[in-house]
Design an enzyme around this catalytic site. Sequence first.
Site, mmCIF file in Angstrom:
data_model
loop_
_atom_site.group_PDB
_atom_site.id
_atom_site.type_symbol
_atom_site.label_atom_id
_atom_site.label_comp_id
_atom_site.label_asym_id
_atom_site.label_seq_id
_atom_site.Cartn_x
_atom_site.Cartn_y
_atom_site.Cartn_z
ATOM 1 N N GLN A 1 0.834 -1.204 0.000
ATOM 2 C CA GLN A 1 0.000 0.000 0.000
ATOM 3 C C GLN A 1 0.868 1.252 0.000
ATOM 4 O O GLN A 1 0.612 2.209 -0.727
ATOM 5 C CB GLN A 1 -0.903 0.001 1.238
ATOM 6 C CG GLN A 1 -1.940 1.085 1.212
ATOM 7 C CD GLN A 1 -2.810 0.962 -0.015
ATOM 8 O OE1 GLN A 1 -3.257 -0.105 -0.387
ATOM 9 N NE2 GLN A 1 -3.010 2.069 -0.710
ATOM 10 N N HIS B 1 2.290 3.033 -3.199
ATOM 11 C CA HIS B 1 1.410 3.728 -4.148
ATOM 12 C C HIS B 1 1.736 5.210 -4.240
ATOM 13 O O HIS B 1 1.749 5.797 -5.319
ATOM 14 C CB HIS B 1 -0.056 3.557 -3.755
ATOM 15 C CG HIS B 1 -0.707 2.362 -4.364
ATOM 16 N ND1 HIS B 1 -0.774 2.155 -5.710
ATOM 17 C CD2 HIS B 1 -1.312 1.294 -3.799
ATOM 18 C CE1 HIS B 1 -1.403 1.019 -5.960
ATOM 19 N NE2 HIS B 1 -1.737 0.469 -4.812
ATOM 20 N N GLU C 1 -10.613 1.536 2.637
ATOM 21 C CA GLU C 1 -10.779 1.088 1.246
ATOM 22 C C GLU C 1 -10.451 -0.412 1.156
ATOM 23 O O GLU C 1 -11.252 -1.193 0.685
ATOM 24 C CB GLU C 1 -9.833 1.891 0.347
ATOM 25 C CG GLU C 1 -9.897 1.499 -1.124
ATOM 26 C CD GLU C 1 -8.750 2.101 -1.932
ATOM 27 O OE1 GLU C 1 -7.782 2.623 -1.326
ATOM 28 O OE2 GLU C 1 -8.808 2.027 -3.177
ATOM 29 N N HIS C 2 -9.255 -0.777 1.593
ATOM 30 C CA HIS C 2 -8.840 -2.185 1.645
ATOM 31 C C HIS C 2 -8.730 -2.597 3.102
ATOM 32 O O HIS C 2 -8.160 -1.859 3.904
ATOM 33 C CB HIS C 2 -7.462 -2.374 0.991
ATOM 34 C CG HIS C 2 -7.387 -1.922 -0.423
ATOM 35 N ND1 HIS C 2 -6.874 -0.692 -0.773
ATOM 36 C CD2 HIS C 2 -7.765 -2.523 -1.581
ATOM 37 C CE1 HIS C 2 -6.933 -0.557 -2.089
ATOM 38 N NE2 HIS C 2 -7.466 -1.640 -2.609
ATOM 39 N N ASP D 1 -6.142 -6.596 -6.287
ATOM 40 C CA ASP D 1 -5.710 -5.529 -7.193
ATOM 41 C C ASP D 1 -5.621 -6.025 -8.627
ATOM 42 O O ASP D 1 -5.787 -5.256 -9.563
ATOM 43 C CB ASP D 1 -4.334 -4.996 -6.772
ATOM 44 C CG ASP D 1 -4.401 -4.146 -5.516
ATOM 45 O OD1 ASP D 1 -5.491 -3.672 -5.187
ATOM 46 O OD2 ASP D 1 -3.345 -3.968 -4.861
ATOM 47 N N HIS E 1 -53.368 16.232 -10.234
ATOM 48 C CA HIS E 1 -52.980 14.839 -9.971
ATOM 49 C C HIS E 1 -54.216 14.012 -9.613
ATOM 50 O O HIS E 1 -54.367 12.877 -10.033
ATOM 51 C CB HIS E 1 -51.973 14.769 -8.821
ATOM 52 C CG HIS E 1 -50.578 15.136 -9.201
ATOM 53 N ND1 HIS E 1 -50.221 16.379 -9.633
ATOM 54 C CD2 HIS E 1 -49.436 14.395 -9.216
ATOM 55 C CE1 HIS E 1 -48.917 16.398 -9.892
ATOM 56 N NE2 HIS E 1 -48.412 15.211 -9.652
#
Lengths: 429, 429
Positions: B255, B258, B322-323, B356, B415
């Site tokens: 991670q 990145h 996220e992960h 991934d 209506h």
Amino acid sequence: MNKIYNPKREDWKSILKRPTKSVADIESTVNTVFDELQKDGDATIKKYTEKFDGVSVADLLVTDDEIVEANSLVAIELKEAILLAKENIDKFHAAQKTESIEVETSPGVHCWQVKRPIEKVGLYIPGGTAPLFSTILMLAVPANIAGCSEIIMCTPPNKEGKIHPAILYTANLCGVTKIFKVGGIQAIAAMTFGTESIPQVYKIFGPGNQYVTVAKQIATKYGVAIDMPAGPSELLVVADDTANAEFVASDLLSQAEHGVDSQVILVTTSKAMLESVEKEVELQIEDLPRKDIAQKAIDNSKLIYLEDDQTAQELINEYGPEHYIVCVEDEGSYLSAISNAGSVFIGNYTPESAGDYASGTNHTLPTNGYAKQYSGVNLDSFMKSMTFQKISKEGIQEIGYAIELMAEAEGLQAHKNAVTLRLNSLDDE
Amino acid sequence: MNKIYNPKREDWKSILKRPTKSVADIESTVNTVFDELQKDGDATIKKYTEKFDGVSVADLLVTDDEIVEANSLVAIELKEAILLAKENIDKFHAAQKTESIEVETSPGVHCWQVKRPIEKVGLYIPGGTAPLFSTILMLAVPANIAGCSEIIMCTPPNKEGKIHPAILYTANLCGVTKIFKVGGIQAIAAMTFGTESIPQVYKIFGPGNQYVTVAKQIATKYGVAIDMPAGPSELLVVADDTANAEFVASDLLSQAEHGVDSQVILVTTSKAMLESVEKEVELQIEDLPRKDIAQKAIDNSKLIYLEDDQTAQELINEYGPEHYIVCVEDEGSYLSAISNAGSVFIGNYTPESAGDYASGTNHTLPTNGYAKQYSGVNLDSFMKSMTFQKISKEGIQEIGYAIELMAEAEGLQAHKNAVTLRLNSLDDE
């Protein structure tokens, strides 16, 4: 009404154009309220409620006593109607539940997808002359089925600092956990940031005027999700000689009474039907209490004649109506052709009003052509899907080499290492 | 690494805070490019491609010859790895197809929900040193399963005006219909408005730097939908004494490589594991080609010790990673407790890298805590649901009175009329 016969394809875009508004002025107002509320919380809410709604509200939270009182003020017949509607909305949205799916993609590689509720949601219900309790049904019922644990609602108080009984009755009936007397930009800001009284939510739902619409759009910059972008409500009816002009006219007018910017379009392959609908509209509009509003929308409406069904279907997909009524003999052809519409009403006995209130479908729908890319509100709007995976020793040996190669080709060596270490440990076993 | 032992609950918010960036400067650049492109189309693309990418591109559209050439340049082993990944992604996303649902909510009131593909979608694939062909798999495969008829892709050219062969190979393999040599803000603007070369799309998918992220956010103001708001990638691992410190460290580092703003968190109920992971990270980081990047992310990372599982689970839901890797003996408890996560990886042989690239789950996931309200990309991201209803004469007699009452109570007489006319016609029969 504007009658248009066999328009050229290159003119479709301009014929179907919706009115667009400048939002630059509104944005600066919204940003001011957002900035102030982030700093001052409830004090900002009270300040703007005095300024915009002309009332000073001491307690934002609606009390149990107020709900009991509201309960006694709503007529029993209306309560029964609301209960019928709730039951149908409940049935249709409960049927939208999906099972978790699980797949073994390679031997030893198990992947699954699960939906979980969004824990905290906020509903916005506009004020004004008409109490839109039907929208509470459309939002709170699926939120409850989804299992959202906190369902709060904001709605503006009237000049007496009160909220319409039908609003309170319906919100309580549908399991709204807290109701707050706050409207407009300050309501959206409060749900975005949270204040001393009002909890922050993860997603905001509901209609509103252009201030609310812009505030919801700006709220997304602060990480809150919204149901969908909004625009004026709209209806497209396709009708041939088998339609009933009287019914079609009544549907067009029920759309037109929403607001002067409502969009009303008739598409027809019958010149006779076009003429009949126009006459019926002129007749029926006379008796409407909201005639002035409806007349302005009707003045901008379009009656479009097209020679053949296929061209009509293409034009309708190009427009992507929020509400789409199909009153033609060959229904099947129109239904299989429709790609872009929010909700579709079929046949002579299916007025848009049915879906607006009580048939069970949702009335929070994509306007402004957004049916091309957005769903109307449905059960999934209150949930998010998460994926899970569990890989066995066998599984990582099965796909590990592919991962190593791809990670290396993307220049991500540590991604590769995470696999290599595991594969090596298994070689040693 | 920052080691934190039994943090007080009132400090969680600040401990779990993600870095936020000011986007005001970027917004004005984005607005300039959007305004120019709306007026000048392709000319604006070429101007900014020269300015930002330093290359002059005559033809934006990638030709068949370029694809044939790319095909010959990608190593056969890499092609096989990509094919394996594609097959797994295909299986997992095809399993997400849902049937239409139909319910008769009241006698004679038939309601159904159907999903249709979003016709035109645009994929954005960033450039830079690493060719992110894996993201093409994650977006184009489900777009194809959904049945999107136009799947275009934009990706920036390199200094020679070329696109990496692995990108072209994968895009062609996955049924991308047109590939354009354009990146950054101008790519997002082009897909938002359309130009002479590049068609307008209804929804834009894909990652990018902060310019692309802001451009996508602004694109929503012009009616285009986007996959989700983006932020720096992040991983949270929960580990007890049954975890393998070497593996955990390799995951944290995958991670960290990145970007310097990547978020890396270890939560553990074992002080011994915390110490072991820290040592392993220091050891493994030395050999990484992207060590400088990883080191900065690791410097900001957090190793959090908590005494009991329940508190750990609450903190993890508060963060909404996220992960999320779960390496603990009592997996079941952690899996049933997780409400907010993008994708969950279970056990010692399930590295994040698997998801991934090749296990079959999607890697386009909500960052920045958005797992609280957004799904990761899945099959439904490329579709929208529409509702249909058909009401018989019996059906409108069944629910008509409720609709009339509710419409009247909301002050919408037209209506009501749409129903009354139909009911009256049936009384006459």
